[in-house]
Design an enzyme around this catalytic site. Sequence first.
Site, short mmCIF file in Angstrom:
data_model
loop_
_atom_site.label_atom_id
_atom_site.label_comp_id
_atom_site.label_asym_id
_atom_site.label_seq_id
_atom_site.Cartn_x
_atom_site.Cartn_y
_atom_site.Cartn_z
N GLY A 183 0.69 -1.36 0.01
CA GLY A 183 -0.06 -0.21 0.00
C GLY A 183 0.87 1.23 -0.06
N GLU A 229 5.88 2.79 8.74
CA GLU A 229 5.05 1.45 8.52
C GLU A 229 5.93 0.35 7.93
OE1 GLU A 229 1.61 0.82 6.04
OE2 GLU A 229 0.81 1.13 7.86
N HIS A 238 10.34 29.03 12.11
CA HIS A 238 9.83 29.68 13.16
C HIS A 238 8.94 28.79 13.88
CE1 HIS A 238 10.67 33.46 10.71
NE2 HIS A 238 10.65 32.25 9.76
N LYS A 252 -7.47 -2.20 14.84
CA LYS A 252 -8.65 -2.30 14.11
C LYS A 252 -9.65 -3.41 14.64
CE LYS A 252 -6.48 -1.81 9.22
NZ LYS A 252 -6.16 -2.43 8.41
#
Length: 552
Positions: free
Chosen positions: A276, A362, A393, A516
């Site tokens: 993926g 990952e 900054h 999950k």
Amino acid sequence: MSVTNAQGQNRLDQRPEWHALGKHREETAGTHLRELFDADPGRADRYTLQVGDLHLDYSKHLVTDETLRLLRELAAATGVFELRDAMFRGERINTTEDRAVLHTALRAPQSATIEVDGHNVVPGVHAVLTKMGVFADRIRSGEWTGHTGKRIRNVVNIGIGGSDLGPAMAYEVLRAYTDRDMTVRFVSNVDGADLHEAVRDLDAAETLFIVASKTFTTIETITNATSARQWLLGQLGAGEDAVAKHFVALSTNAEKVTDFGIDPTNMFEFWDWVGGRYSYDSAIGLSLMLAIGPDAFREMLAGFHLVDEHFRTAPAEQNAPLLLGLLGVWYGGFHDAQSHAVLPYSHYLSKFTAYLQQLDMESNGKSVDRDGNPVNWQTGPVVWGTPGTNGQHAYYQLLHQGTKLIPADFIGFARPVAELGALAGQHDLLMANFFAQTQALAFGKTPDEVRAEGVAEELVPHKTFRGNHPTTTILAGELTPSVLGQLIALYEHKVFVQGAIWNIDSFDQWGVELGKVLAKRVEPALTEGADVPGLDASTTNLVAKYRALRGR
Ligand SMILES: O=P(O)(O)OC[C@H]1O[C@H](O)[C@H](O)[C@@H](O)[C@@H]1O
């Protein structure tokens, strides 16, 4: 040569090459970049590499020729080159999922032969690319119209993780290469606000939804796609037959695509040997191709391929992904560096580091080696960063005067994109900061130099910059589709090198599964007040609080 322990396990920290680096670290501790540059006037010229359009200056790293030699010996000893060649050959190096790792096939020329289980996958790759191109031309020309006959002017990509971060990043990077008459948006979060803000001002009749999901089972994506379908049909006052002209799918799972109600002829496929987080140059990049066109997309693929070939063939001393990978191993393994900053001096690269977070973290956020044993060496770093000059900054104070060693990549371009017109005049100021920051980080400002400025003695320590912060400078002529492809491939292969040395599987992601499963378990407790067995006391209390606040 594989060094194994008493249990016959390949242990990185038992390798003589690892110990040699540890000894070298002790011997060189405290050396300052100021000394290294003073002692070696040719350093700045020697410590550079050119890969395609990418010029790398790595002279501001805490290394010497000996360091680099020892690091290259570690790479050779840990089998980096053998594993690299196995990857390119299509061997199943993703061992825990028993899969090949062939994102390199996505950008291979049509003439190439790359086999998985005896089958040449390259024709299939190009068939999908051709299908994507035909579809993109039909959408961009107005030939493909929606259910009411209107042309498509809005594209909404629904995906998450690797099905979102890549196309969303690349779309931002290449805005100047897009037809400005198309609205392209990306929805990923299951928080309804994401989809709401993406579609609230769109005409459904002119909107195409791209449902991007390798597995087509990811709950966030399927939930958002289902809600998008309801929105569309509601807006059009149409039945399911309207779906076909407003939904296409990007996936490896034709069965689940069909179950969702998308015609498989409107599916652009890819394969399980594409991870993926390595997939945006596959069908997952369809939204990008709709935005920049097939030709520019192919230019980007050529940029990927150029660096693939470099990584595959360049000797170790000139191999850029190997170098970047080894530098990270040096800082993580011997300097206790916990993070790595990627600081692009380009507004268009605003999502670049967020993309790299998945690619790197990952892949290498692992603590068990390929033998299934806990590692006792640092693996993947926390990757973070945002474009300069904004970061100056926000957090550069810590980079300059904090207590942490944070190696950083600075990425910049000599020429602004032509579209900026008069605003291109600001580019030199941007790049002056680009060069100044790596100089300040490397060489700092000594107490004597601070005193020479007339600073009151009690402020001298506060205004001293110790320097010796390592950076890589990556400079290219211009941010083009090809240069983007080159940059992404450079980082993909850097990640590969590090995973190979750490002896971890960089291509699975078991660590995302537990959350999950637990979310699916706890949801009924939120919605129905169901008594979920096995919930810990904290979660039980929080769920009760949530339900009370929701007035349930
Ligand atoms: O593309 P999908 O199958 O929907 O997966 C989307 C994402 O979710 C998974 O949980 C993995 O963490 C990611 O590697 C993947 O990119």
